[in-house]
Design a protein around this motif. Structure first.
Motif, PDB file in Angstrom:
ATOM      1  N   PHE A   1       0.820  -1.211   0.000  1.00 21.40           N
ATOM      2  CA  PHE A   1       0.000   0.000   0.000  1.00 21.40           C
ATOM      3  C   PHE A   1       0.856   1.265   0.000  1.00 21.40           C
ATOM      4  O   PHE A   1       0.495   2.273  -0.608  1.00 21.40           O
ATOM      5  CB  PHE A   1      -0.926  -0.006   1.217  1.00 21.40           C
ATOM      6  N   VAL A   2       2.010   1.233   0.690  1.00 21.69           N
ATOM      7  CA  VAL A   2       2.848   2.429   0.797  1.00 21.69           C
ATOM      8  C   VAL A   2       4.073   2.362  -0.109  1.00 21.69           C
ATOM      9  O   VAL A   2       4.902   3.270  -0.090  1.00 21.69           O
ATOM     10  CB  VAL A   2       3.296   2.656   2.261  1.00 21.69           C
TER      11      VAL A   2
ATOM     12  N   ASN B   1       9.575   3.025   3.746  1.00 14.96           N
ATOM     13  CA  ASN B   1      10.468   2.388   4.716  1.00 14.96           C
ATOM     14  C   ASN B   1      10.101   2.714   6.163  1.00 14.96           C
ATOM     15  O   ASN B   1      10.881   2.460   7.081  1.00 14.96           O
ATOM     16  CB  ASN B   1      11.915   2.820   4.447  1.00 14.96           C
ATOM     17  N   ALA B   2       8.922   3.280   6.357  1.00 14.57           N
ATOM     18  CA  ALA B   2       8.496   3.641   7.712  1.00 14.57           C
ATOM     19  C   ALA B   2       8.027   2.403   8.470  1.00 14.57           C
ATOM     20  O   ALA B   2       7.464   1.478   7.883  1.00 14.57           O
ATOM     21  CB  ALA B   2       7.365   4.666   7.645  1.00 14.57           C
ATOM     22  N   PRO B   3       8.256   2.366   9.788  1.00 20.51           N
ATOM     23  CA  PRO B   3       7.776   1.225  10.581  1.00 20.51           C
ATOM     24  C   PRO B   3       6.253   1.205  10.640  1.00 20.51           C
ATOM     25  O   PRO B   3       5.610   2.259  10.653  1.00 20.51           O
ATOM     26  CB  PRO B   3       8.379   1.483  11.969  1.00 20.51           C
ATOM     27  N   ILE B   4       5.681   0.014  10.651  1.00 17.67           N
ATOM     28  CA  ILE B   4       4.228  -0.153  10.746  1.00 17.67           C
ATOM     29  C   ILE B   4       3.911  -0.792  12.091  1.00 17.67           C
ATOM     30  O   ILE B   4       4.444  -1.855  12.423  1.00 17.67           O
ATOM     31  CB  ILE B   4       3.693  -1.022   9.595  1.00 17.67           C
TER      32      ILE B   4
END
Length: 247
Positions: A2-3, A10-13
């Motif tokens: 989705f991102v 590369n952001a933490p989920i």
């Protein structure tokens, strides 16, 4: 997926449930580790603060001898302030002199500082603060100074009546009920500009793809490199269409 391809790739989920309170502590820790810790604050630079709110904290009927000065709310973006410091508020208040509109800078002293509900003697960048002053509370009441900039006298950025910025337009208009594409900005077009905590109308004096010059209805303090939210009037409502970077 989705991102993928976005700035969040590369952001933490962090999976959470706000209703159940699950993983909220992990979300806060992730924000602290990946966002707050990466923000660099210049503690040695001259103090600067965007005024987000301003108040008169006196109750109706307060005796004149018990009146307290106006209060400014916001967040320091650099430097430090301490009780007793002299500060300048720019562009100040609008007055009429000889039939012409003039903006008068204000100077006052810091009489108190609060971080949340805690009284402090000095404070640095980050978090919301309130500054007690010796200003006439009639000036600060009902957010009368919202959008101004606070700093050390003589070290506040210049007041701009017009400026040039590079523009980055969105593909689609934000908030519109229909799927509208964003057209290029044109000369003589009127735009709503959000600069720090200030909101002002700007008329495009010279518009071309990727760069515009705007004349402001209400002057503001701006800093080179500062980002400006740009909105266009569509169906009698201001809609976000992109942002600019001050040159």
């Amino acid at each position: 997926e989705f991102v993928k391809g976005t700035i969040a790739e590369n952001a933490p989920i962090v999976p959470i449930s706000a209703n159940s309170g699950v993983n909220i502590d992990m979300l806060i820790k992730t924000i602290e580790d990946h966002i707050i810790s990466s923000v660099k604050r210049d503690m040695d630079a001259p103090a600067l603060m965007h005024v987000a709110r301003s108040f008169d904290i006196n109750s109706p009927g307060t005796s004149p001898k018990d009146l307290k000065g106006g209060v400014l709310g916001g967040s320091l973006i650099q430097g430090t302030l301490k009780v007793g410091d002299e500060i300048e508020i720019v562009p100040g208040i609008r007055t009429e002199v000889g039939g012409k509109t003039v903006w008068q800078r204000l100077t006052t002293k810091v009489t108190s500082l609060f971080a949340g509900s805690k009284s402090v003697k000095s404070i640095g960048p980050g978090g919301l603060i309130s500054i007690g002053t010796s200003l006439d509370p009639s000036i600060t009441k009902s957010d009368g100074l919202t959008g101004r900039m606070v700093g050390i006298p003589g070290q506040v950025p210049e007041v701009a009546h017009d400026f040039t910025m590079k523009t980055v337009l969105l593909d689609r208009v934000v908030g519109s009920s229909s799927d509208l594409e964003v057209d290029e900005i044109k000369s003589n077009e009127m735009l709503m500009l959000s600069i720090g905590t200030a909101t002002t109308v700007g008329v495009v004096k010279n518009g071309k793809a990727g760069k515009i010059q705007v004349a402001l209805k209400i002057p503001v303090c701006i800093v080179k490199g500062q980002r400006v939210a740009i909105s266009r009037r569509i169906s009698n409502k201001w809609r976000l269409i992109g942002y600019g970077i001050v040159e």
